[in-house]
Design a protein around this motif. Structure first.
Motif, PDB file in Angstrom:
ATOM      1  N   THR A  34       0.897  -1.044  -0.185  1.00 25.51           N
ATOM      2  CA  THR A  34       0.044   0.033  -0.057  1.00 25.51           C
ATOM      3  C   THR A  34       0.951   1.194  -0.147  1.00 25.51           C
ATOM      4  O   THR A  34       0.357   2.256  -0.455  1.00 25.51           O
ATOM      5  CB  THR A  34      -0.948   0.075   1.160  1.00 25.51           C
ATOM      6  N   GLU A  72      -9.508   5.324  -0.228  1.00 25.81           N
ATOM      7  CA  GLU A  72      -9.819   4.003   0.236  1.00 25.81           C
ATOM      8  C   GLU A  72      -8.853   3.164   0.760  1.00 25.81           C
ATOM      9  O   GLU A  72      -8.709   2.547   1.936  1.00 25.81           O
ATOM     10  CB  GLU A  72     -10.545   3.102  -0.842  1.00 25.81           C
ATOM     11  N   THR A  73      -7.551   3.552   0.172  1.00 23.94           N
ATOM     12  CA  THR A  73      -6.212   2.599   0.816  1.00 23.94           C
ATOM     13  C   THR A  73      -5.813   3.361   1.770  1.00 23.94           C
ATOM     14  O   THR A  73      -5.166   2.602   2.794  1.00 23.94           O
ATOM     15  CB  THR A  73      -5.105   2.916  -0.543  1.00 23.94           C
ATOM     16  N   LYS A  95      -7.792   2.237   4.728  1.00 21.23           N
ATOM     17  CA  LYS A  95      -7.483   0.685   5.312  1.00 21.23           C
ATOM     18  C   LYS A  95      -6.273   0.767   6.029  1.00 21.23           C
ATOM     19  O   LYS A  95      -6.176  -0.016   6.712  1.00 21.23           O
ATOM     20  CB  LYS A  95      -7.540   0.046   4.026  1.00 21.23           C
ATOM     21  N   ASP A  96      -5.326   1.785   5.674  1.00 16.36           N
ATOM     22  CA  ASP A  96      -4.264   1.698   6.441  1.00 16.36           C
ATOM     23  C   ASP A  96      -4.227   2.588   7.633  1.00 16.36           C
ATOM     24  O   ASP A  96      -3.222   2.775   8.552  1.00 16.36           O
ATOM     25  CB  ASP A  96      -3.093   2.318   5.582  1.00 16.36           C
TER      26      ASP A  96
END
Length: 288
Positions: free
Chosen positions: A144, A170-171, A174-175
């Motif tokens: 990512t 979105e990435t 999620k991180d």
């Protein structure tokens, strides 16, 4: 007949010449029929036409058509192989590598996808789409950090690249970077206030930041736009349950389960949510 040909200077056609003429005619007929079948959605017949045409002679245009037909017939490895043959013949054709990356993504072959993207970027480092696809390949590999860097690069190359903003948001979320994701979500909301994907990102960002009431409101906007969005119902239901609104929360979760259930026990291809979401995607002019 041969006497008149000799008398008037005619020349009898040799067998090999006749064969070449017949092959040329057959090739043209197969190409025409194949293209017509492809455009009318008859992928299987188009594949047969193009395959027979390639049996007569090698032709990169026919391989291009054949790759498109294979994609429509869900023959992704075959589509990729045909694109690879085009790339071998035209190593400077960047668009072929971009298409290979897209097909590899559909196959979930992120190594082949990354390789195609690298080759496309070597041809022209300013291609935003190739950079975006490279980011998706990195996400497929779980990288990512590089994905976010590549998405940022894609946005710098194409400032209105909505898909890149969305994927980066979105990435980041999620991180665990809710603040960074919030910036992308707010940017997208200003440009695409009625995109369900953007609204879902905003709702999830609000949820991650603890803004429960605001998150519930954005989930509601998603279900208003798409009453078949199971994830929106499910996630809103979980929030409602957590805030003590058990009745509405249970209703949301039950509704989400109904949308994702398959009453025919596998007899149908996919469920209601999947089919309707695909329909919404197909008519979304923003591509988000």
């Amino acid at each position: 007949m041969n006497f008149f040909k000799a008398l008037f200077g005619g020349k009898e056609e040799k067998p090999e010449e006749k064969k070449k003429e017949d092959e040329a005619k057959n090739f043209d007929v197969l190409k025409y029929d194949g293209v017509r079948a492809l455009r009318s959605g008859q992928a299987d017949y188009a594949i047969r036409c193009f395959t027979h045409a390639l049996g007569i002679k090698e032709d990169l245009e026919i391989r291009d058509y054949l790759s498109q037909a294979c994609i429509r017939a869900d023959l992704l490895p075959e589509a990729y192989d045909n694109l690879l043959k085009i790339a071998e013949a035209q190593p400077d054709n960047q668009q072929v590598f971009v298409r290979m990356a897209n097909v590899a993504y559909m196959m979930e072959d992120y190594t082949a996808m990354a390789d195609a993207c690298e080759k496309a970027i070597l041809i022209d480092a300013g291609n935003a789409e190739a950079t975006y696809l490279y980011a998706k390949a990195c996400i497929g590999h779980g990288d990512t950090t590089n994905a976010v860097a590549l998405l940022t690069k894609a946005i710098s190359l194409k400032p209105d690249y909505g898909e890149a903003y969305l994927l980066r948001g979105e990435t980041l979320l999620k991180d665990g970077d809710a603040e960074g994701a919030a910036e992308d979500a707010d940017h997208l909301l200003a440009a695409y206030p009625e995109s369900e994907d953007v609204l879902m990102l905003k709702a999830r960002v609000c949820r991650a930041k603890g803004d429960t009431g605001e998150a519930i409101g954005y989930y509601g906007k998603v279900t208003d736009l798409n009453p078949f969005h199971a994830d929106a119902y499910r996630e809103r239901g979980e929030l409602r349950m957590a805030t003590g609104d058990e009745a509405d929360g249970r209703d949301d979760i039950r509704h989400a389960e109904e949308l994702t259930s398959n009453p025919d026990d596998g007899a149908n291809d996919g469920n209601i949510e999947k089919k309707v979401n695909e329909a919404y995607k197909n008519v979304n002019p923003l591509g988000l």
